[in-house]
Design a protein around this motif. Structure first.
Motif: not given
Length: 121
Positions: A92-115
């Motif tokens: 079950r932790w395979g999809p959890a890795v993907i879910a976590f990566s989605g959250v990380v991508l949100i933070a990074l894309v917002l930070r890219l936009d901010q920079i």
């Protein structure tokens, strides 16, 4: 950077994160449709990479150029890494890795936009 593209990436990241989190709660392994969601995210991120490079070559550069390039390079590597990790983890932790990566991508894309906005606008 293009605002509508950043918003699209964030929306797709949220959708993929929620979708794979539901699979985690249901104790399901990562499936091919999850890979399709990651592939869509990767495609959008590659488009963003191309747009950002084009704008930078056109003379629009953020103040923190090195930081921006670092974030931009990192963000493109996350979906393939999540796909590999998710495929190797057949619980079950395979999809959890993907879910976590989605959250990380949100933070990074917002930070890219901010920079980008701080340096250009």
């Amino acid at each position: 950077m293009v605002d509508w593209l950043s918003i699209t990436i964030v929306v797709v990241s949220v959708a993929v994160a929620v979708w794979t989190l539901i699979a985690t709660v249901r104790d399901q392994p990562m499936l091919v449709p999850h890979l399709a969601g990651l592939a869509l995210l990767e495609l959008l991120l590659l488009v963003q990479l191309g747009v950002s490079i084009t704008l930078m070559l056109g003379g629009q550069t953020p103040e923190q150029n090195a930081v921006f390039i670092g974030y931009l390079a990192s963000v493109v590597l996350i979906p393939p890494a999540a796909a590999v990790w998710g495929l190797t983890e057949r619980s079950r932790w395979g999809p959890a890795v993907i879910a976590f990566s989605g959250v990380v991508l949100i933070a990074l894309v917002l930070r890219l936009d901010q920079i980008w906005t701080a340096g250009i606008g």
